[in-house]
Write a protein that holds these residues in place. Structure first.
Motif, PDB file in Angstrom:
ATOM      1  N   CYS A 142       0.840  -1.205   0.000  1.00 20.23           N
ATOM      2  CA  CYS A 142       0.000   0.000   0.000  1.00 20.23           C
ATOM      3  C   CYS A 142       0.873   1.253   0.000  1.00 20.23           C
ATOM      4  CB  CYS A 142      -0.909   0.025   1.232  1.00 20.23           C
ATOM      5  SG  CYS A 142      -2.295  -1.115   1.173  1.00 20.23           S
ATOM      6  N   CYS A 143       1.910   1.236   0.817  1.00 22.56           N
ATOM      7  CA  CYS A 143       2.787   2.404   0.944  1.00 22.56           C
ATOM      8  C   CYS A 143       3.573   2.678  -0.330  1.00 22.56           C
ATOM      9  CB  CYS A 143       3.748   2.209   2.112  1.00 22.56           C
ATOM     10  SG  CYS A 143       2.962   2.288   3.740  1.00 22.56           S
ATOM     11  N   GLN A 144       3.699   1.687  -1.184  1.00 26.83           N
ATOM     12  CA  GLN A 144       4.436   1.846  -2.433  1.00 26.83           C
ATOM     13  C   GLN A 144       3.501   1.980  -3.633  1.00 26.83           C
ATOM     14  OE1 GLN A 144       6.701  -1.750  -2.034  1.00 26.83           O
ATOM     15  NE2 GLN A 144       8.372  -0.778  -0.919  1.00 26.83           N
ATOM     16  N   SER A 145       2.207   2.104  -3.364  1.00 27.23           N
ATOM     17  CA  SER A 145       1.218   2.231  -4.427  1.00 27.23           C
ATOM     18  C   SER A 145       1.349   3.582  -5.134  1.00 27.23           C
ATOM     19  CB  SER A 145      -0.194   2.103  -3.843  1.00 27.23           C
ATOM     20  OG  SER A 145      -1.176   2.505  -4.777  1.00 27.23           O
ATOM     21  N   PRO A 146       1.039   3.637  -6.433  1.00 24.51           N
ATOM     22  CA  PRO A 146       1.037   4.932  -7.129  1.00 24.51           C
ATOM     23  C   PRO A 146      -0.149   5.813  -6.743  1.00 24.51           C
ATOM     24  CG  PRO A 146       0.322   3.178  -8.606  1.00 24.51           C
ATOM     25  CD  PRO A 146       0.790   2.507  -7.356  1.00 24.51           C
TER      26      PRO A 146
ATOM     27  N   SER B 253      11.483   6.901   1.857  1.00 26.36           N
ATOM     28  CA  SER B 253      10.716   7.230   0.651  1.00 26.36           C
ATOM     29  C   SER B 253       9.463   8.032   0.993  1.00 26.36           C
ATOM     30  CB  SER B 253      10.339   5.931  -0.076  1.00 26.36           C
ATOM     31  OG  SER B 253       9.422   6.179  -1.121  1.00 26.36           O
ATOM     32  N   LEU B 254       8.738   7.591   2.017  1.00 24.35           N
ATOM     33  CA  LEU B 254       7.445   8.207   2.335  1.00 24.35           C
ATOM     34  C   LEU B 254       7.575   9.608   2.915  1.00 24.35           C
ATOM     35  CD1 LEU B 254       5.571   5.140   3.908  1.00 24.35           C
ATOM     36  CD2 LEU B 254       5.294   6.084   1.607  1.00 24.35           C
ATOM     37  N   ILE B 255       8.644   9.882   3.627  1.00 21.11           N
ATOM     38  CA  ILE B 255       8.802  11.200   4.250  1.00 21.11           C
ATOM     39  C   ILE B 255       8.947  12.289   3.189  1.00 21.11           C
ATOM     40  CG2 ILE B 255      11.319  11.218   4.449  1.00 21.11           C
ATOM     41  CD1 ILE B 255       8.873  12.299   7.222  1.00 21.11           C
TER      42      ILE B 255
ATOM     43  N   VAL C 157       0.709  11.821   3.908  1.00 29.23           N
ATOM     44  CA  VAL C 157       1.680  10.727   3.972  1.00 29.23           C
ATOM     45  C   VAL C 157       2.928  11.187   4.712  1.00 29.23           C
ATOM     46  CG1 VAL C 157       3.249   9.272   2.622  1.00 29.23           C
ATOM     47  CG2 VAL C 157       0.869   9.543   1.902  1.00 29.23           C
ATOM     48  N   GLN C 158       3.401  12.386   4.398  1.00 28.24           N
ATOM     49  CA  GLN C 158       4.629  12.889   5.009  1.00 28.24           C
ATOM     50  C   GLN C 158       4.470  13.064   6.512  1.00 28.24           C
ATOM     51  OE1 GLN C 158       5.866  16.439   2.938  1.00 28.24           O
ATOM     52  NE2 GLN C 158       5.882  15.445   0.942  1.00 28.24           N
ATOM     53  N   VAL C 159       3.378  13.677   6.939  1.00 25.48           N
ATOM     54  CA  VAL C 159       3.176  13.926   8.371  1.00 25.48           C
ATOM     55  C   VAL C 159       2.959  12.618   9.126  1.00 25.48           C
ATOM     56  CG1 VAL C 159       1.643  14.992  10.077  1.00 25.48           C
ATOM     57  CG2 VAL C 159       2.300  16.261   8.026  1.00 25.48           C
ATOM     58  N   THR C 160       2.200  11.705   8.553  1.00 26.71           N
ATOM     59  CA  THR C 160       1.964  10.424   9.220  1.00 26.71           C
ATOM     60  C   THR C 160       3.255   9.621   9.316  1.00 26.71           C
ATOM     61  OG1 THR C 160      -0.266  10.419   8.257  1.00 26.71           O
ATOM     62  CG2 THR C 160       0.469   8.396   9.315  1.00 26.71           C
ATOM     63  N   THR C 161       4.091   9.711   8.277  1.00 25.37           N
ATOM     64  CA  THR C 161       5.399   9.047   8.321  1.00 25.37           C
ATOM     65  C   THR C 161       6.259   9.651   9.421  1.00 25.37           C
ATOM     66  OG1 THR C 161       5.313   8.616   5.941  1.00 25.37           O
ATOM     67  CG2 THR C 161       7.471   8.472   7.002  1.00 25.37           C
TER      68      THR C 161
END
Length: 286
Positions: free
Chosen positions: A132-136, A172-174, A182-186
């Motif tokens: 999921c985290c690598q999904s487009p 990657s997610l940050i 995504v950035q804040v949750t990471t």
């Protein structure tokens, strides 16, 4: 599944979600506790409602109540029912478009995982979340990291075992190219992961320190967009990192102090944001 049971459960949840008085809520809640939440049938029943009801408020309420009942009743369900729910909830969390419902269902996943993972069940869950985290698709990445973040609260030992891979994923997610969520949750997940970094583990400390500049960039984006809620969550993480034994901020502490001083003195920013920055400075001095 007993259709009459589910219909009765659904009717009461609808009453609560649309109730205009405390008395009505209390009456419906009493009935739920006495006639529905005393049976393991409430688990698949609540899940069915959280999955299929057309009213988002009812779906969210069902998901919230489901999470509460998992610890008590999950072990009483047949293996086949458990497996059906495991498979279905992963599909639901991808297909659901309402954020509050998705987040409540994410907490359901965490609650099930807390029971399953120590018993060597649901072994594909973490891999599913990685995917999921690598999904487009940004919404998939958002829910993937949200669930991973919540798992630190329920199955921390398991998450600690994945730390090396998580650092690669977080790197990657940050810097997600399109989603500040995504950035804040990471960043928040990194805050929880920090608690498991041992001071003597130089590789983990170094890996974490390398992510700090990207974490600061996320905070800068929150400030630049006047997103007070996100900025507050970021400052909370940095303040927590200061009190941990591992020296995770040491390499960049000077820059952080300079940055926070600049934010605190910037009269163009919202006063609450400036106070957050000054509070962080206070933590650095203690």
């Amino acid at each position: 599944m007993d259709a009459q049971f589910v219909n009765g459960l659904q009717t009461l949840l609808l009453e609560i979600s649309g109730a205009s008085s405390t008395e009505a809520i209390q009456k419906a809640t009493t009935t739920l506790n006495q006639q529905f939440y005393s049976s393991a049938l409430c688990v698949p029943g609540l899940f069915s409602i959280a999955k299929d009801n057309g009213n988002p408020a009812v779906r969210q309420l069902a998901a919230v109540e489901l999470r509460k009942r998992i610890p008590k009743f999950w072990g009483e369900l047949d293996d086949s029912v458990q497996q059906q729910m495991r498979e279905a909830v992963l599909k639901v969390i991808i297909d659901e478009t309402n954020d509050p419902v998705r987040h409540s269902m994410a907490r359901v996943i965490s609650s099930i995982a807390k029971v399953d993972i120590p018993n060597q069940k649901w072994n594909n869950l973490v891999q599913f979340l990685y995917e999921c985290c690598q999904s487009p698709t940004a919404s998939h990445r958002e829910i993937g990291i949200y669930v991973l973040d919540s798992l630190f609260e329920t199955i921390a030992d398991t998450m600690e075992a994945h730390m090396e891979h998580l650092f690669v994923l977080f790197k990657s997610l940050i810097s997600d190219p399109e989603s500040l969520v995504v950035q804040v949750t990471t960043l928040e997940a990194l805050g929880k992961a920090a608690e498991f970094v041992e001071p003597e583990n130089r590789d983990e400390v170094s890996s974490y320190q390398a992510l700090v500049p990207s974490m600061v960039q996320v905070l800068q984006k929150c400030l630049a967009t006047d997103n007070e809620a996100f900025a507050s969550r970021c400052f909370d993480v940095f303040s927590t990192l200061l009190i941990l034994e591992a020296p995770l901020l040491n390499r960049h502490l000077g820059e952080l102090i300079e940055f926070s001083t600049s934010v605190g003195g910037n009269e163009d920013l919202d006063e609450k944001l400036r106070i957050m920055a000054l509070n962080f400075l206070t933590w650095t001095a203690t």
